[in-house]
Design a protein around this motif. Structure first.
Motif, PDB file in Angstrom:
ATOM      1  N   HIS A  96       0.874  -1.193   0.000  1.00 58.52           N
ATOM      2  CA  HIS A  96       0.000   0.000   0.000  1.00 58.52           C
ATOM      3  C   HIS A  96       0.903   1.233   0.000  1.00 58.52           C
ATOM      4  O   HIS A  96       0.827   2.083   0.898  1.00 58.52           O
ATOM      5  N   SER A  97       1.766   1.303  -1.002  1.00 60.89           N
ATOM      6  CA  SER A  97       2.820   2.312  -1.013  1.00 60.89           C
ATOM      7  C   SER A  97       2.286   3.744  -1.097  1.00 60.89           C
ATOM      8  O   SER A  97       3.007   4.691  -0.787  1.00 60.89           O
ATOM      9  N   HIS A  98       1.039   3.924  -1.508  1.00 65.76           N
ATOM     10  CA  HIS A  98       0.481   5.281  -1.581  1.00 65.76           C
ATOM     11  C   HIS A  98       0.364   5.929  -0.206  1.00 65.76           C
ATOM     12  O   HIS A  98       0.249   7.162  -0.104  1.00 65.76           O
ATOM     13  N   LEU A  99       0.377   5.110   0.862  1.00 69.97           N
ATOM     14  CA  LEU A  99       0.286   5.649   2.222  1.00 69.97           C
ATOM     15  C   LEU A  99       1.650   6.052   2.784  1.00 69.97           C
ATOM     16  O   LEU A  99       1.729   6.649   3.854  1.00 69.97           O
ATOM     17  N   LEU A 100       2.718   5.710   2.046  1.00 71.97           N
ATOM     18  CA  LEU A 100       4.059   5.874   2.606  1.00 71.97           C
ATOM     19  C   LEU A 100       4.582   7.301   2.521  1.00 71.97           C
ATOM     20  O   LEU A 100       5.413   7.700   3.345  1.00 71.97           O
ATOM     21  N   GLN A 101       4.121   8.087   1.566  1.00 68.04           N
ATOM     22  CA  GLN A 101       4.730   9.392   1.294  1.00 68.04           C
ATOM     23  C   GLN A 101       4.848  10.292   2.525  1.00 68.04           C
ATOM     24  O   GLN A 101       5.919  10.849   2.776  1.00 68.04           O
ATOM     25  N   PRO A 102       3.807  10.466   3.345  1.00 67.91           N
ATOM     26  CA  PRO A 102       3.976  11.336   4.515  1.00 67.91           C
ATOM     27  C   PRO A 102       4.712  10.662   5.679  1.00 67.91           C
ATOM     28  O   PRO A 102       5.087  11.342   6.644  1.00 67.91           O
ATOM     29  N   LEU A 103       4.910   9.339   5.594  1.00 70.63           N
ATOM     30  CA  LEU A 103       5.497   8.629   6.728  1.00 70.63           C
ATOM     31  C   LEU A 103       7.017   8.757   6.774  1.00 70.63           C
ATOM     32  O   LEU A 103       7.605   8.819   7.856  1.00 70.63           O
ATOM     33  N   LEU A 104       7.672   8.785   5.609  1.00 70.08           N
ATOM     34  CA  LEU A 104       9.127   8.918   5.600  1.00 70.08           C
ATOM     35  C   LEU A 104       9.598  10.234   6.210  1.00 70.08           C
ATOM     36  O   LEU A 104      10.525  10.245   7.029  1.00 70.08           O
ATOM     37  N   PRO A 105       9.003  11.376   5.864  1.00 71.14           N
ATOM     38  CA  PRO A 105       9.398  12.618   6.556  1.00 71.14           C
ATOM     39  C   PRO A 105       9.153  12.556   8.062  1.00 71.14           C
ATOM     40  O   PRO A 105       9.923  13.115   8.851  1.00 71.14           O
ATOM     41  N   PHE A 106       8.068  11.880   8.456  1.00 69.51           N
ATOM     42  CA  PHE A 106       7.781  11.721   9.891  1.00 69.51           C
ATOM     43  C   PHE A 106       8.926  10.980  10.579  1.00 69.51           C
ATOM     44  O   PHE A 106       9.403  11.390  11.653  1.00 69.51           O
ATOM     45  N   LEU A 107       9.387   9.884   9.965  1.00 69.51           N
ATOM     46  CA  LEU A 107      10.483   9.108  10.557  1.00 69.51           C
ATOM     47  C   LEU A 107      11.786   9.893  10.512  1.00 69.51           C
ATOM     48  O   LEU A 107      12.573   9.869  11.477  1.00 69.51           O
ATOM     49  N   ALA A 108      12.033  10.585   9.419  1.00 69.38           N
ATOM     50  CA  ALA A 108      13.270  11.361   9.301  1.00 69.38           C
ATOM     51  C   ALA A 108      13.344  12.432  10.382  1.00 69.38           C
ATOM     52  O   ALA A 108      14.405  12.666  10.981  1.00 69.38           O
ATOM     53  N   GLN A 109      12.230  13.090  10.640  1.00 72.34           N
ATOM     54  CA  GLN A 109      12.203  14.094  11.701  1.00 72.34           C
ATOM     55  C   GLN A 109      12.426  13.450  13.064  1.00 72.34           C
ATOM     56  O   GLN A 109      13.080  14.022  13.942  1.00 72.34           O
ATOM     57  N   GLY A 110      11.910  12.238  13.250  1.00 72.47           N
ATOM     58  CA  GLY A 110      12.084  11.537  14.521  1.00 72.47           C
ATOM     59  C   GLY A 110      13.533  11.212  14.836  1.00 72.47           C
ATOM     60  O   GLY A 110      13.904  11.068  16.005  1.00 72.47           O
ATOM     61  N   LEU A 111      14.376  11.103  13.798  1.00 72.48           N
ATOM     62  CA  LEU A 111      15.793  10.823  14.040  1.00 72.48           C
ATOM     63  C   LEU A 111      16.476  11.944  14.818  1.00 72.48           C
ATOM     64  O   LEU A 111      17.502  11.722  15.467  1.00 72.48           O
ATOM     65  N   SER A 112      15.931  13.139  14.757  1.00 67.77           N
ATOM     66  CA  SER A 112      16.541  14.280  15.449  1.00 67.77           C
ATOM     67  C   SER A 112      16.075  14.407  16.896  1.00 67.77           C
ATOM     68  O   SER A 112      16.528  15.302  17.609  1.00 67.77           O
ATOM     69  N   ILE A 113      15.177  13.508  17.303  1.00 71.02           N
ATOM     70  CA  ILE A 113      14.657  13.541  18.675  1.00 71.02           C
ATOM     71  C   ILE A 113      15.255  12.355  19.430  1.00 71.02           C
ATOM     72  O   ILE A 113      14.953  11.195  19.117  1.00 71.02           O
ATOM     73  N   PRO A 114      16.133  12.576  20.395  1.00 75.12           N
ATOM     74  CA  PRO A 114      16.843  11.469  21.038  1.00 75.12           C
ATOM     75  C   PRO A 114      15.940  10.351  21.548  1.00 75.12           C
ATOM     76  O   PRO A 114      16.281   9.165  21.405  1.00 75.12           O
ATOM     77  N   LEU A 115      14.781  10.685  22.146  1.00 75.19           N
ATOM     78  CA  LEU A 115      13.913   9.647  22.695  1.00 75.19           C
ATOM     79  C   LEU A 115      13.225   8.823  21.604  1.00 75.19           C
ATOM     80  O   LEU A 115      12.832   7.683  21.842  1.00 75.19           O
ATOM     81  N   CYS A 116      13.097   9.387  20.430  1.00 73.65           N
ATOM     82  CA  CYS A 116      12.389   8.716  19.340  1.00 73.65           C
ATOM     83  C   CYS A 116      13.318   8.139  18.285  1.00 73.65           C
ATOM     84  O   CYS A 116      12.879   7.336  17.449  1.00 73.65           O
ATOM     85  N   ALA A 117      14.574   8.554  18.286  1.00 73.01           N
ATOM     86  CA  ALA A 117      15.504   8.155  17.231  1.00 73.01           C
ATOM     87  C   ALA A 117      15.660   6.639  17.103  1.00 73.01           C
ATOM     88  O   ALA A 117      15.677   6.122  15.977  1.00 73.01           O
ATOM     89  N   PRO A 118      15.803   5.873  18.207  1.00 76.73           N
ATOM     90  CA  PRO A 118      15.961   4.421  18.032  1.00 76.73           C
ATOM     91  C   PRO A 118      14.796   3.775  17.293  1.00 76.73           C
ATOM     92  O   PRO A 118      14.999   2.945  16.395  1.00 76.73           O
ATOM     93  N   ALA A 119      13.562   4.144  17.665  1.00 78.57           N
ATOM     94  CA  ALA A 119      12.392   3.569  17.002  1.00 78.57           C
ATOM     95  C   ALA A 119      12.315   4.010  15.546  1.00 78.57           C
ATOM     96  O   ALA A 119      11.982   3.216  14.657  1.00 78.57           O
ATOM     97  N   ALA A 120      12.638   5.264  15.275  1.00 77.93           N
ATOM     98  CA  ALA A 120      12.591   5.767  13.905  1.00 77.93           C
ATOM     99  C   ALA A 120      13.640   5.082  13.031  1.00 77.93           C
ATOM    100  O   ALA A 120      13.369   4.718  11.878  1.00 77.93           O
ATOM    101  N   ALA A 121      14.849   4.891  13.570  1.00 78.19           N
ATOM    102  CA  ALA A 121      15.922   4.256  12.801  1.00 78.19           C
ATOM    103  C   ALA A 121      15.571   2.812  12.446  1.00 78.19           C
ATOM    104  O   ALA A 121      15.774   2.367  11.312  1.00 78.19           O
ATOM    105  N   ILE A 122      15.044   2.089  13.412  1.00 76.81           N
ATOM    106  CA  ILE A 122      14.669   0.694  13.157  1.00 76.81           C
ATOM    107  C   ILE A 122      13.512   0.628  12.165  1.00 76.81           C
ATOM    108  O   ILE A 122      13.473  -0.254  11.297  1.00 76.81           O
ATOM    109  N   ALA A 123      12.572   1.559  12.278  1.00 74.64           N
ATOM    110  CA  ALA A 123      11.446   1.586  11.331  1.00 74.64           C
ATOM    111  C   ALA A 123      11.930   1.834   9.905  1.00 74.64           C
ATOM    112  O   ALA A 123      11.447   1.206   8.952  1.00 74.64           O
ATOM    113  N   ILE A 124      12.888   2.743   9.742  1.00 71.79           N
ATOM    114  CA  ILE A 124      13.443   2.993   8.411  1.00 71.79           C
ATOM    115  C   ILE A 124      14.108   1.731   7.878  1.00 71.79           C
ATOM    116  O   ILE A 124      13.937   1.358   6.705  1.00 71.79           O
ATOM    117  N   LYS A 125      14.868   1.051   8.727  1.00 76.83           N
ATOM    118  CA  LYS A 125      15.505  -0.200   8.303  1.00 76.83           C
ATOM    119  C   LYS A 125      14.460  -1.237   7.884  1.00 76.83           C
ATOM    120  O   LYS A 125      14.620  -1.924   6.851  1.00 76.83           O
TER     121      LYS A 125
END
Length: 532
Positions: A96-125
């Motif tokens: 369902h790749s049409h839902l992905l477009q707003p999610l990648l920026p959400f995860l990328a922004q999460g990498l800059s937040i120390p408490l959220c970075a581990p979850a965001a990094a693993i999600a990107i992987k």
């Protein structure tokens, strides 16, 4: 919740949770900034049942991912849960790749937040692991990773390596799908690492832990997870990476010869490089690698170089074209080892070297035995192993037993081969050192020496005794008579009868443990009455 899925089915549970989520979103409305807990709880439950949800689910999951852009971004527990949710449903999002477009920026922004970075990094992987032609992740995550590395310190190394793994997996899949040239992608990932490594090695204040080890971790991640085919010219990209990095790795090893962590990282990198491209593709690099390992070991006496040598033996040992080169390498390393492992005290100071030395020699016996068995080195190794058996260190003790059992196993296999010279050479060493080996084994069972590995796995007291008995029953009986002179009479008689009876291995193990228990009981009894 998972138990409910097992009982009722994932779709039934998701229906219930999906309705709860919709109701909660309607209830909190614009007050979600202060009433987010119910939404987060529903999403967390949906996250926990991801393994039970079919990839064609189309009723509630679309709603879950459609509301993510409208959720508040500065509530970190909610953001953490949402990041994990995206990662765990990566395979569903791939369909369902049409839902992905707003999610990648959400995860990328999460990498800059120390408490959220581990979850965001693993999600990107996890998203990258599901990359396909409909959801091509290679270029987007490569650009994201370039932004991360452009700002050193933005992300913890552990989280950065998760993203880098994702980059490598996505690029590998993209190259596979498009059958395109991988060299440009590889260059974009590896060249910045090489540039930083060269710059830091040229700095007079270079600190290995802060400056070099992180770059080696990054390079190793590329070697491990970038699975790409040979280039049009026939060369393997992994070999090209190692060739371009060779002088830097050598410079790091020369500059910090006593840094054990650095030695471990370099040897780990070579291991993954060899395994990533295969023995055939790596063959042109084998001779330089073996020479470098010997030089580094001569200079540093660090155990990781012995481990890396054992990887070479494992990968090339069964090819007779490399047997002489491999023997020259292990012979040189043994000579260096014997120069500073002269007695029990020396071995005690270097248990990691003892462990890796004998695992290396054990692999040589298994994969490429003839050059070693036919050389004087074998006797020297057995003499050292007899001392090593006395070490009160589990891994070093295990290494010596592993080598001895491998050697005896090879002796048993020679019975079925027409290699009389090898058989005589090995038996001569065993006849010379057999009594000392059996003495140490019995002292371990009686409690006078450490006994870490009784009968489990390969390289155990019972395993050595059982195989020695198969190899030469009469000689073992003679050695045991001497070694058991101070053992309790009943236990001694029982063990000797077991050796004569030829029990299967499992029954023999039980007999050895019974002997050990009897000796320990006798020792406790004598100590108790010695106090009166």
């Amino acid at each position: 919740v998972e138990d409910c899925c097992r009982l009722l089915g994932g779709q039934v549970v998701l229906d219930r949770l999906g309705r709860l989520l919709r109701d909660e979103c309607q209830r909190v409305g614009n007050t979600i900034m202060t009433n987010w807990q119910g939404v987060e709880s529903c999403l967390n439950c949906i996250l926990s049942i991801h393994m039970f949800i079919p990839s064609d689910e189309n009723e509630f999951l679309p709603f879950c991912f459609e509301i993510i852009p409208s959720l508040p971004t500065d509530i970190f527990p909610l953001r953490f849960t949402v990041s994990k949710l995206i990662g765990k449903y990566a395979s569903w999002l791939a369909a369902h790749s049409h839902l992905l477009q707003p999610l990648l920026p959400f995860l990328a922004q999460g990498l800059s937040i120390p408490l959220c970075a581990p979850a965001a990094a693993i999600a990107i992987k996890e998203l990258c692991q599901c990359s396909n032609q409909q959801m091509a992740m290679g270029e987007p995550v490569l650009q994201l990773y370039a932004e991360i590395t452009a700002s050193p310190g933005l992300l913890d190394l552990k989280d950065e390596l998760e993203v880098l793994e994702g980059v490598c997996r996505a690029i590998s899949r993209q190259v596979q799908d498009t059958r395109g040239d991988a060299s440009t992608f590889v260059q974009r990932v590896v060249q910045p690492i090489g540039n930083r490594l060269a710059e830091k090695l040229g700095n007079a204040t270079c600190n290995p832990k802060q400056d070099i080890l992180p770059e080696l971790d990054r390079l190793t991640a590329v070697l491990r997870f970038m699975t790409i085919p040979k280039s049009a010219s026939g060369s393997h990209p992994i070999v090209e990476i190692i060739q371009s990095s060779w002088s830097l790795l050598d410079a790091a090893s020369n500059r910090f010869p006593q840094d054990n962590a650095l030695a471990e990282k370099i040897c780990r990198l070579h291991k993954h490089a060899l395994r990533a491209c295969g023995a055939v593709a790596y063959a042109p690099m084998l001779e330089p690698l073996m020479s470098q390992l010997v030089r580094s070991y001569e200079r540093s006496h660090q155990a990781p170089f012995l481990y890396a040598a054992s990887i070479c033996v494992t990968e090339y040992g069964r090819d007779p074209n490399y047997s002489r080169q491999l023997f020259n390498m292990i012979n040189a390393m043994a000579t260096v080892s014997f120069s500073f492992l002269r007695n029990l005290e020396d071995l005690t100071r270097h248990p990691d070297v003892v462990e890796e030395l004998f695992y290396l020699m054990g692999r040589m016996i298994t994969h490429c035995p003839e050059p070693l068995v036919m050389s004087p080195l074998l006797h020297s190794l057995f003499q050292c192993a007899v001392v090593g058996m006395q070490l009160d260190h589990r891994d070093a003790n295990k290494g010596t037993l592993h080598f001895i059992e491998n050697s005896i196993s090879y002796g048993l296999s020679l019975r079925e081969q027409n290699k009389r010279e090898c058989q005589q050479a090995l038996e001569q060493v065993l006849v010379t050192e057999g009594q000392s080996i059996v003495n140490n084994l019995m002292l371990s069972l009686m409690g006078d020496l450490p006994a870490y590995i009784i009968d489990a796995g390969h390289g155990s007291i019972a395993g050595i005794l059982w195989k020695m008995n198969l190899l030469n029953t009469a000689m073992v009986a003679q050695w045991m008579t001497v070694a058991l002179a101070n053992a309790p009479e009943r236990a001694r008689t029982d063990l000797m009868s077991v050796l004569d009876s030829g029990l299967p291995r499992e029954d023999f193990n039980m007999a050895v443990r019974a002997f050990m228990s009897a000796c320990r009981r006798a020792r406790r009894f004598s100590r108790h009455y010695a106090t009166f």
